[in-house]
Motif scaffolding. Sequence first.
Motif, mmCIF file in Angstrom:
data_model
loop_
_atom_site.group_PDB
_atom_site.id
_atom_site.type_symbol
_atom_site.label_atom_id
_atom_site.label_comp_id
_atom_site.label_asym_id
_atom_site.label_seq_id
_atom_site.Cartn_x
_atom_site.Cartn_y
_atom_site.Cartn_z
ATOM 1 N N TYR A 348 0.694 -1.195 0.017
ATOM 2 C CA TYR A 348 -0.127 0.114 0.165
ATOM 3 C C TYR A 348 0.815 1.438 0.168
ATOM 4 C CZ TYR A 348 -4.383 -2.440 1.029
ATOM 5 O OH TYR A 348 -5.381 -3.265 0.694
ATOM 6 N N LEU A 349 2.129 1.189 0.377
ATOM 7 C CA LEU A 349 3.054 2.389 0.352
ATOM 8 C C LEU A 349 2.968 3.312 -0.814
ATOM 9 C CD1 LEU A 349 4.695 3.871 2.409
ATOM 10 C CD2 LEU A 349 6.592 2.731 1.516
ATOM 11 N N PRO A 350 3.078 2.671 -2.068
ATOM 12 C CA PRO A 350 3.130 3.459 -3.301
ATOM 13 C C PRO A 350 1.632 3.883 -3.746
ATOM 14 C CG PRO A 350 4.067 1.281 -3.779
ATOM 15 C CD PRO A 350 3.307 1.160 -2.444
ATOM 16 N N MET A 351 0.697 3.530 -3.199
ATOM 17 C CA MET A 351 -0.681 3.768 -3.745
ATOM 18 C C MET A 351 -1.207 5.280 -3.086
ATOM 19 S SD MET A 351 -2.861 0.124 -3.159
ATOM 20 C CE MET A 351 -2.151 -1.291 -3.665
ATOM 21 N N GLN A 352 -2.073 5.642 -4.188
ATOM 22 C CA GLN A 352 -2.504 7.063 -3.737
ATOM 23 C C GLN A 352 -3.754 6.913 -3.027
ATOM 24 O OE1 GLN A 352 -3.283 9.438 -7.274
ATOM 25 N NE2 GLN A 352 -3.516 11.070 -6.118
ATOM 26 N N ASN A 353 -4.021 7.751 -1.960
ATOM 27 C CA ASN A 353 -5.295 7.471 -1.278
ATOM 28 C C ASN A 353 -6.245 8.830 -1.406
ATOM 29 O OD1 ASN A 353 -4.532 5.361 0.993
ATOM 30 N ND2 ASN A 353 -2.829 6.735 0.539
ATOM 31 N N ASP A 354 -7.497 8.440 -1.369
ATOM 32 C CA ASP A 354 -8.532 9.541 -1.460
ATOM 33 C C ASP A 354 -8.667 10.077 -0.171
ATOM 34 O OD1 ASP A 354 -10.725 10.914 -1.836
ATOM 35 O OD2 ASP A 354 -11.962 9.338 -2.559
ATOM 36 N N LEU A 355 -8.332 11.145 0.325
ATOM 37 C CA LEU A 355 -8.237 11.854 1.474
ATOM 38 C C LEU A 355 -9.470 12.742 1.638
ATOM 39 C CD1 LEU A 355 -4.687 12.336 2.125
ATOM 40 C CD2 LEU A 355 -5.961 10.165 2.771
ATOM 41 N N SER A 356 -10.305 12.606 0.736
ATOM 42 C CA SER A 356 -11.429 13.928 0.713
ATOM 43 C C SER A 356 -12.467 13.834 1.964
ATOM 44 C CB SER A 356 -12.279 13.736 -0.779
ATOM 45 O OG SER A 356 -12.721 12.354 -0.724
ATOM 46 N N ASP A 357 -12.472 12.640 2.546
ATOM 47 C CA ASP A 357 -13.237 12.692 3.832
ATOM 48 C C ASP A 357 -12.804 13.608 4.986
ATOM 49 O OD1 ASP A 357 -15.093 11.361 2.445
ATOM 50 O OD2 ASP A 357 -14.517 9.314 3.104
ATOM 51 N N PHE A 358 -11.513 13.824 4.949
ATOM 52 C CA PHE A 358 -10.852 14.770 6.150
ATOM 53 C C PHE A 358 -10.647 15.898 5.760
ATOM 54 C CE2 PHE A 358 -9.497 10.240 5.748
ATOM 55 C CZ PHE A 358 -9.963 9.734 7.070
ATOM 56 N N ASP A 359 -10.376 16.982 6.809
ATOM 57 C CA ASP A 359 -10.219 18.169 6.655
ATOM 58 C C ASP A 359 -8.867 18.367 5.849
ATOM 59 O OD1 ASP A 359 -9.913 20.765 6.793
ATOM 60 O OD2 ASP A 359 -9.639 21.080 9.050
ATOM 61 N N PRO A 360 -8.976 19.009 4.723
ATOM 62 C CA PRO A 360 -7.536 19.381 3.925
ATOM 63 C C PRO A 360 -6.534 19.962 4.676
ATOM 64 C CG PRO A 360 -9.634 19.917 2.663
ATOM 65 C CD PRO A 360 -10.071 19.720 4.033
ATOM 66 N N SER A 361 -6.939 20.945 5.686
ATOM 67 C CA SER A 361 -5.826 21.662 6.364
ATOM 68 C C SER A 361 -5.137 20.886 7.310
ATOM 69 C CB SER A 361 -6.354 22.998 7.163
ATOM 70 O OG SER A 361 -7.591 22.313 8.221
ATOM 71 N N TRP A 362 -5.784 19.863 7.985
ATOM 72 C CA TRP A 362 -5.258 19.026 8.940
ATOM 73 C C TRP A 362 -4.331 17.944 8.283
ATOM 74 C CZ3 TRP A 362 -6.909 13.592 9.699
ATOM 75 C CH2 TRP A 362 -6.237 13.131 10.957
ATOM 76 N N ILE A 363 -4.915 17.538 7.211
ATOM 77 C CA ILE A 363 -3.932 16.507 6.154
ATOM 78 C C ILE A 363 -2.699 17.401 5.837
ATOM 79 C CG2 ILE A 363 -3.720 15.372 4.100
ATOM 80 C CD1 ILE A 363 -5.512 14.105 6.341
ATOM 81 N N ALA A 364 -2.907 18.506 5.333
ATOM 82 C CA ALA A 364 -1.733 19.395 4.993
ATOM 83 C C ALA A 364 -0.781 19.527 6.036
ATOM 84 C CB ALA A 364 -2.198 20.741 4.494
ATOM 85 N N GLU A 365 -1.269 19.708 7.412
ATOM 86 C CA GLU A 365 -0.552 19.971 8.697
ATOM 87 C C GLU A 365 0.360 18.609 8.781
ATOM 88 O OE1 GLU A 365 1.271 22.571 11.101
ATOM 89 O OE2 GLU A 365 -0.485 23.183 9.573
ATOM 90 N N LEU A 366 -0.438 17.569 8.792
ATOM 91 C CA LEU A 366 0.503 16.182 8.980
ATOM 92 C C LEU A 366 1.529 15.934 8.032
ATOM 93 C CD1 LEU A 366 -2.706 13.675 9.514
ATOM 94 C CD2 LEU A 366 -0.735 14.656 11.357
ATOM 95 N N LYS A 367 1.061 16.368 6.660
ATOM 96 C CA LYS A 367 2.290 15.993 5.743
ATOM 97 C C LYS A 367 3.178 17.045 5.758
ATOM 98 C CE LYS A 367 -0.428 14.064 1.875
ATOM 99 N NZ LYS A 367 -0.753 14.295 0.456
#
Length: 385
Positions: A348-367
């Motif tokens: 699963y490491l090279p796969m793209q994930n659909d993260l649309s169910d999560f707050d984009p700002s929170w995902i951006a902060e994690l990344k």
Amino acid sequence: MTRQLRKLYVALFLAVLALLFVWSARNLLSVTLPPDTSVLDGKWAKAVESHYDKEFPVKRLGTNVWAALDYLLFGEGRPGVIVGRNDWLFSDEEFKPVVNGEQNIADNLALVRGVRDQLARQNIKLVLAIVPAKSRLYPEYLDETQPAAMRTRLYEDFHAAAERAGILAPDLLKPLEQAKSNGEVFLRTDTHWTPMGAEVVAQTLGRTIRGDALLSSEPQQFVTETGEIKPHKGDLLNFLPLDPLFSDLLPPADKLQQRTTHPANDGEAGGDALFADTEVPVALVGTSYSANERWNFPGALRQSLASDLVNHAEDGRGPLLPMLKFLQSEEFKSAPPQVVVWEFPERYLPMQNDLSDFDPSWIAELKKAGTAESLASTAGKTATP
């Protein structure tokens, strides 16, 4: 062709058509419609059409014949499966290259580091269980098809990235390879591990977590009972549509012995009920390797850790989405665990994930945190003489 032969040919053709018509009509009569189905709005016609298309004998015949030709002449199945030697089947997710795979790896590793940081802020230890690919464990059963070049060192690179990030990630490949002499650690016709393979991984994780004294809760004893051995139709057989006409060509079903783990004290409540008013010692997050009860991985992990756990693994969602969902849950906020075991198959490491169910700002902060750390590490290596 003589006149008599032409007549015979036409007669046989009409007979086959008549037979197929009768067969189809019988299937058509078996359709069951919902009580609110109406003829006027087209729902009745759509329901009948859908049922007829599913049961249409010519379609089934064509599917079976084409699948049989692919399987017998070329040793191939439908997209989704790689046919190996000695009736071994593999998921093609372990073989095919991924578009933007390197970028996806970087993004996913950044998220893994971001998850580590969010857990660390609450003094929660992350233990990463990187599950090696089935094709990595059983390369002796691969035929001509080999994994893409980007996957050759994927397991080792994932471990190296975890080590650089200070994430505890015990090696699971070596103990699984050693256990192969005692029985199969992955199912022959399924994507998943066997209960024995799950137990080997659980024991390895248990030794690591106990050795680092990551749990402060009182030990709790668990026992595992084995049930009868039953045939198991692996999920990879779905990509060989040979039933019902050529079912004899299918690889034989696996044999699966169900295992069930429960507290040694039968009077003691088990499962998540233990944590109604107490601290949660362990949370397990992951994929169907952990979510499916057939493999008994949560049970084996309970027994190895001498601790109960809550299971937040999910089927069909990969490893990242259940983890992100867990971090956003009220349960995590109100009753954080001491340790989070994150079961993460390498494929699963090279796969793209659909993260649309999560707050984009929170995902951006994690990344952002994970990406900054990766860049700093790379710069440090470059500057080293």
